[in-house]
Write an enzyme that holds these catalytic residues in place. Structure first.
Site, PDB file in Angstrom:
ATOM      1  N   PHE A 177       0.833  -1.199   0.000  1.00  0.00           N
ATOM      2  CA  PHE A 177       0.000   0.000   0.000  1.00  0.00           C
ATOM      3  C   PHE A 177       0.871   1.254   0.000  1.00  0.00           C
ATOM      4  O   PHE A 177       1.864   1.326   0.732  1.00  0.00           O
ATOM      5  CB  PHE A 177      -0.931  -0.006   1.210  1.00  0.00           C
ATOM      6  N   ASP A 230       1.550  -5.544   8.474  1.00  0.00           N
ATOM      7  CA  ASP A 230       0.390  -4.669   8.329  1.00  0.00           C
ATOM      8  C   ASP A 230      -0.831  -5.572   8.188  1.00  0.00           C
ATOM      9  O   ASP A 230      -0.944  -6.338   7.213  1.00  0.00           O
ATOM     10  CB  ASP A 230       0.571  -3.782   7.096  1.00  0.00           C
ATOM     11  N   TYR A 265     -11.073   0.441  10.700  1.00  0.00           N
ATOM     12  CA  TYR A 265     -12.288   0.783   9.958  1.00  0.00           C
ATOM     13  C   TYR A 265     -12.633  -0.167   8.818  1.00  0.00           C
ATOM     14  O   TYR A 265     -13.630   0.047   8.134  1.00  0.00           O
ATOM     15  CB  TYR A 265     -12.200   2.219   9.417  1.00  0.00           C
ATOM     16  N   LYS A 266     -11.869  -1.210   8.604  1.00  0.00           N
ATOM     17  CA  LYS A 266     -12.196  -2.158   7.540  1.00  0.00           C
ATOM     18  C   LYS A 266     -13.012  -3.317   8.129  1.00  0.00           C
ATOM     19  O   LYS A 266     -14.156  -3.125   8.525  1.00  0.00           O
ATOM     20  CB  LYS A 266     -10.912  -2.622   6.842  1.00  0.00           C
TER      21      LYS A 266
END
Length: 410
Positions: free
Chosen positions: A128, A197, A222-223
């Site tokens: 990412f 991560d 938040y996922k």
């Protein structure tokens, strides 16, 4: 697989996995199949009332006393322990607060202190972008050289100069699940520290941080954890590293005596030394309420349902839309909780699906990403999504000129 067979197969699988159908624990709009929980998790039913109570009673009535009477001060570690249950971390090793970027920055500096004299940080080139930016930034600060390798190449690239290996457990675009146990063991054999991560795995599949000897880990709230937009992130520090953990962001919350207001910094014992500044209590307590959606189920239960859903979704797409180019693996052992497709008009496909009530997302340059948040999705939902995909392609809806603009969040 005929249309009737799809319906029958979906019904049979939904009956088989009925015990882990948690749809009634979430608030979702009618007529929507939500396949973007890997970007923003759905709203759990208990969150609105929990946040309302925090605002009305705790903040509004009890004011500053809530730091004590409602446990605000202890929340970063208390919520950390709740996340720890989902990522295989025993209590006292996870702390919540700040963003993933901040937590990664902090963890990288801690790794540098754990491995002084080593000059290389090893990571994957396609991870990412924020991870790449933070890694490069910290490398410049501590004098590391950034080297890139694919996950398959990493064991051969490990050597006496590698201080830390930094990887995403699940590839955010393709859904490829990396071999966390194997890579962690190989890095340790070479004397390196490993940072994982977990943004695309926590809450979706077992991680086993303690079981596999992981050193440090970070992730967002938040996922798949459903904490809401901007929910605070978390950091994991294995108990064996906590005494030597150097907090490059030594805020007052991580002080051994935070209310003494001492001039010099002395880190708190245990995971509390990874705390930084005052946590965002409204979003932190919203995350705590959201995590209750996992009450009574194990992460292994969630994974079993997820694998059934993603396997069925892949098989249904292959049957209904022949010659689909899948970016995500067919092998269950290598697939996270998403099914990703490659198509030159991927952005248009995602927008056209959304117009039909099927919400997925696009990742540049050509990925249609269909995230599967197993607790609230059914196999029947996926039949609806697959039929919508077929209709979009058959009617060329993905080529509508209205989809030409890409400056939107998906």
């Amino acid at each position: 697989m005929t249309s009737d067979h799809l319906d029958a197969r979906a019904a049979a699988l939904d009956a088989q996995h009925a015990a882990t159908d948690l749809r009634d624990r979430f608030l979702l709009p009618d007529g929507v199949v939500y396949l973007d929980g890997n970007s923003l998790g759905a709203l759990p039913v208990g969150v609105p009332e929990a946040v309302g109570s925090v605002v009305r009673e705790q903040w509004g009535r009890d004011l500053i006393g809530s730091w004590n009477t409602h446990g605000w001060w202890d929340a970063p570690v208390r919520v950390g322990d709740a996340i720890g249950r989902l990522i295989g971390a025993a209590p006292g090793q996870v702390v919540v607060g700040d963003s993933t970027s901040v937590r990664l920055h902090q963890s990288l500096h801690a790794a540098a202190a754990l491995r002084p004299g080593r000059a290389v940080v090893l990571t994957e080139p396609g991870s990412f972008p924020t991870d790449q930016y933070v890694i490069a930034g910290v490398a410049a600060q501590v004098g590391w050289r950034v080297e890139h390798a694919t996950p398959a190449e990493i064991p051969a690239r490990l050597g006496s100069q590698v201080a830390v290996v930094v990887l995403s457990h699940v590839d955010y675009r393709t859904g490829v699940l990396l071999d966390l146990p194997g890579i962690t063991a190989a890095a340790h054999d070479a004397g390196a520290v490993v940072i994982w991560d977990l943004c695309h795995s926590a809450g979706a599949l077992p991680v086993g941080l303690d079981a596999h000897g992981v050193d440090l880990a970070v992730g967002c709230g938040y996922k798949y954890l459903n904490g809401g937009p901007g929910a605070p992130a978390y950091g994991y520090v294995a108990a064996r590293h906590q005494d030597a953990f150097v907090n490059v962001l030594p805020g007052w919350n991580g002080h051994a005596e935070p209310f003494a207001m001492a001039e010099g910094y002395v880190g708190a014992p245990g995971i509390a030394r990874a705390r930084i500044g005052t946590p965002p209590m409204l979003s932190l307590l919203a995350l705590e309420a959201a995590l209750r959606a996992f009450d009574g189920v194990t992460i292994e239960d969630v994974r079993a349902r997820s694998l059934s859903l993603t396997r069925f979704l892949r098989e249904a797409i292959a049957a209904v839309v022949p010659d689909t180019d899948f970016a995500s693996p067919q092998d269950d052992r290598r697939r996270g909780s998403q099914v990703a497709l490659r198509h030159p008009d991927a952005y248009g496909i995602v927008q056209a699906l959304a117009a039909r009530g099927v919400v997925g997302d696009f990742r540049t340059p050509d990925i249609v990403r269909l995230g599967v948040a197993a607790p609230h999705l059914s196999h029947g939902d996926l039949v609806t999504a697959v039929r919508a995909l077929r209709a979009v392609l058959e009617h060329d809806e993905h080529r509508d000129p209205a989809w030409a603009t890409r400056n939107v969040v998906t």
